[in-house]
Design a protein around this motif. Structure first.
Motif, PDB file in Angstrom:
ATOM      1  N   LEU A 369       0.357  -0.753  -2.979  1.00  0.00           N
ATOM      2  CA  LEU A 369       0.342  -1.007  -4.415  1.00  0.00           C
ATOM      3  C   LEU A 369       1.752  -1.124  -4.977  1.00  0.00           C
ATOM      4  CD1 LEU A 369      -2.493   1.482  -5.459  1.00  0.00           C
ATOM      5  CD2 LEU A 369      -2.676  -0.998  -5.232  1.00  0.00           C
ATOM      6  N   ARG A 370       2.673  -0.336  -4.450  1.00  0.00           N
ATOM      7  CA  ARG A 370       4.058  -0.359  -4.939  1.00  0.00           C
ATOM      8  C   ARG A 370       4.771  -1.639  -4.499  1.00  0.00           C
ATOM      9  NH1 ARG A 370       5.316   3.980  -2.918  1.00  0.00           N
ATOM     10  NH2 ARG A 370       6.382   3.301  -1.037  1.00  0.00           N
ATOM     11  N   ASN A 371       4.526  -2.085  -3.278  1.00  0.00           N
ATOM     12  CA  ASN A 371       5.209  -3.285  -2.795  1.00  0.00           C
ATOM     13  C   ASN A 371       4.803  -4.543  -3.575  1.00  0.00           C
ATOM     14  OD1 ASN A 371       6.531  -1.779  -0.862  1.00  0.00           O
ATOM     15  ND2 ASN A 371       5.100  -2.296   0.791  1.00  0.00           N
ATOM     16  N   HIS A 372       3.601  -4.514  -4.138  1.00  0.00           N
ATOM     17  CA  HIS A 372       3.110  -5.685  -4.865  1.00  0.00           C
ATOM     18  C   HIS A 372       2.769  -5.336  -6.304  1.00  0.00           C
ATOM     19  CE1 HIS A 372       2.734  -7.610  -0.899  1.00  0.00           C
ATOM     20  NE2 HIS A 372       2.079  -6.547  -0.494  1.00  0.00           N
ATOM     21  N   PHE A 373       3.479  -4.401  -6.899  1.00  0.00           N
ATOM     22  CA  PHE A 373       3.072  -3.896  -8.202  1.00  0.00           C
ATOM     23  C   PHE A 373       3.139  -4.974  -9.287  1.00  0.00           C
ATOM     24  CE2 PHE A 373       7.565  -3.616  -8.989  1.00  0.00           C
ATOM     25  CZ  PHE A 373       7.713  -3.621 -10.376  1.00  0.00           C
ATOM     26  N   GLU A 374       3.927  -6.041  -9.083  1.00  0.00           N
ATOM     27  CA  GLU A 374       4.001  -7.119 -10.069  1.00  0.00           C
ATOM     28  C   GLU A 374       2.900  -8.159  -9.875  1.00  0.00           C
ATOM     29  OE1 GLU A 374       7.894  -8.710  -9.753  1.00  0.00           O
ATOM     30  OE2 GLU A 374       8.801  -7.199 -11.065  1.00  0.00           O
ATOM     31  N   GLN A 375       2.039  -7.977  -8.880  1.00  0.00           N
ATOM     32  CA  GLN A 375       1.018  -8.972  -8.571  1.00  0.00           C
ATOM     33  C   GLN A 375      -0.404  -8.483  -8.858  1.00  0.00           C
ATOM     34  OE1 GLN A 375       1.536 -10.218  -4.496  1.00  0.00           O
ATOM     35  NE2 GLN A 375       3.655 -10.843  -4.798  1.00  0.00           N
ATOM     36  N   TRP A 376      -0.543  -7.349  -9.526  1.00  0.00           N
ATOM     37  CA  TRP A 376      -1.876  -6.799  -9.766  1.00  0.00           C
ATOM     38  C   TRP A 376      -2.430  -7.149 -11.144  1.00  0.00           C
ATOM     39  CZ3 TRP A 376      -4.224  -5.361  -5.598  1.00  0.00           C
ATOM     40  CH2 TRP A 376      -3.492  -4.843  -4.528  1.00  0.00           C
ATOM     41  N   PHE A 377      -1.579  -7.366 -12.121  1.00  0.00           N
ATOM     42  CA  PHE A 377      -2.042  -7.498 -13.503  1.00  0.00           C
ATOM     43  C   PHE A 377      -1.636  -8.831 -14.134  1.00  0.00           C
ATOM     44  CE2 PHE A 377      -1.399  -2.876 -12.831  1.00  0.00           C
ATOM     45  CZ  PHE A 377      -2.734  -2.497 -12.883  1.00  0.00           C
TER      46      PHE A 377
END
Length: 459
Positions: A369-377
């Protein structure tokens, strides 16, 4: 056994008892799963019946769905008219009958006798260059004569292609259906050749589908396992705004993704955790939230005591964002407000996953989740974006059904044809086009350049 006086020992014994109960419960579930897997219907069973199933039948009121009766056909579609005369006498008392009127009944039937066409092909030669030339009727699909003069018609070829590539029937079953229902003798090899021929004729449409997917503002991508000649392979699916494309490749790599999507794609790319999608740096990425929720729920099922806190927090945050997006009213927020709202979700997620986790599974999920935190929302800033890649997963289901029936393709040529046929047939369905009509016209158009080419996207 007397209870130990030491508080630490009491806590330890309580912990051991909880773990033993947990092991017993997991053992029971494992035994149930093993027994269920050995049952004949295990791959397709949906679990025990629901405690509160919906009431069968139509709903009361006006919104109860369409009626099942078939409307009468128009007069121009009626091919036969038969008279159902009165019997000679009353079937109850053998009295004299007097006719008082007539009523119409309609019946839609399938043709049982094949329609056999004969083409008288006129042959000539040019007086200027001497080259041979022969005529071509619009219903012909080939110029072959001699030993190959007896062929299957374009509608029948389109039906065989539909039954195998979209309905998932094996070539042997396709041949059996043609013999039982239509009286047409067809072999497995003929069904194979029909599919390969249709794929060749539909190659221009396949390129149009790929171009349409590349130009789409949003692309949902997914992949699943496949087999080619008994060797492992991958079937990729891309769902664009108007088209759906498939391709089979021997590797699960980014090479085929770049070839289909284009390395410089700048649209929205919805996908799962496959790392190769990270190569598309110009695209706006939307990680599939459903995958993360599924992992968090699996961890929550195994968690006890204070360990339930982290998966519950992940589930709550992602679910809150989805509920907000589903209830969003277009035009209620401006771009700055939407951007600030998304940043708040990013910050909350980053704060949640930045804390150290003692449980290895929690640390793995937090790292992902941290590695892709800009891709979730991304769907919070633009609610038109889907929070999951469900469209691609729905498109993959067609391939999964086919894989269960006949396992994959035997050759690379068959795999190529499979990708072409699935792409064109699925896109025809999305464009509300008749699959049989489109494939039939494509088979007749090839070599008949004076005929109009069938259009997949109109225009």
């Amino acid at each position: 056994m007397d209870e130990p006086a030491c508080p630490g020992c009491r806590d330890l014994l309580q912990r051991v008892a909880e773990l033993e109960a947990r092991v017993t419960e997991l053992t029971r579930k494992l035994d149930d799963a093993v027994r269920a897997g050995k049952r004949q219907a295990a791959p397709f069973r949906k679990g025990p019946p629901k405690p509160d199933p919906k009431t069968p039948g139509r709903k009361s009121g006006d919104a109860h769905g369409k009626h099942g009766h078939r409307p009468p056909p128009p007069p121009e579609q009626i091919a036969e008219c038969h008279e159902a005369h009165l019997p000679d006498a009353c079937p109850h008392c053998r009295g004299h009958l007097v006719e008082t009127g007539t009523a119409d009944q309609f019946q839609t039937e399938i043709p049982r006798a094949p329609l056999i066409r004969k083409f008288r092909v006129h042959i000539g030669h040019c007086q200027a260059c001497g080259k041979r030339t022969q005529g071509r009727h619009p219903l012909q699909t080939s110029d072959a004569l001699g030993a190959a003069a007896s062929q299957i018609g374009p509608d029948a070829q389109a039906a065989a292609t539909l039954l195998h590539s979209r309905m998932g029937l094996s070539h042997g079953k396709v041949a059996s259906i043609f013999h039982a229902l239509f009286g047409i003798e067809l072999t497995r090899g003929s069904s194979v050749q029909i599919g390969l021929r249709a794929a060749t004729r539909l190659e221009p449409d396949y390129r149009l589908v790929l171009d349409e997917v590349r130009r789409s503002e949003q692309i949902a991508a997914d992949e699943t396992g496949w087999h080619v000649g008994g060797h492992p392979a991958w079937l990729h699916a891309w769902v664009g705004d108007r088209g759906t494309a498939y391709a089979i490749d021997s590797q699960r790599s980014a090479v085929i993704l770049e070839r289909v999507i284009g390395a410089d794609g700048s649209g929205v790319l919805s996908h799962d955790e496959f790392s190769s999608y990270e190569r598309f740096t110009e695209a706006t990425h939307q990680q599939c939230v459903a995958h993360a929720l599924r992992r968090a729920r699996e961890l929550l099922e195994r968690a006890t005591r204070g360990a339930v806190r982290f998966p519950r927090q992940v589930i709550a945050l992602l679910t809150e964002a989805i509920h907000w997006r589903n209830g969003y009213v277009p035009g209620a927020w401006n771009d700055n407000q939407l951007d600030a709202h998304r940043v708040s979700f990013d910050d909350r997620l980053l704060a949640l996953v930045s804390q150290p986790r003692a449980v290895p599974e929690y640390a793995t999920l937090a790292k992902h989740l941290r590695n892709h935190f800009e891709q979730w929302f991304a769907f919070v800033f633009d609610p038109r974006i889907e929070p999951t890649n469900w469209k691609a997963e729905q498109a993959i289901r067609l391939a999964v059904v086919n894989r269960k029936v006949w396992g994959g393709n035997r050759t690379a040529v068959g795999a190529r044809a499979q990708g072409v046929l699935m792409s064109v047939l699925e896109t025809c369905g999305r464009q509300a086009l008749s699959v049989v009509d489109h494939v039939s016209r494509a088979l007749r158009w090839f070599g008949n350049r004076h005929l109009p080419r069938p259009l997949l996207f109109g225009g």
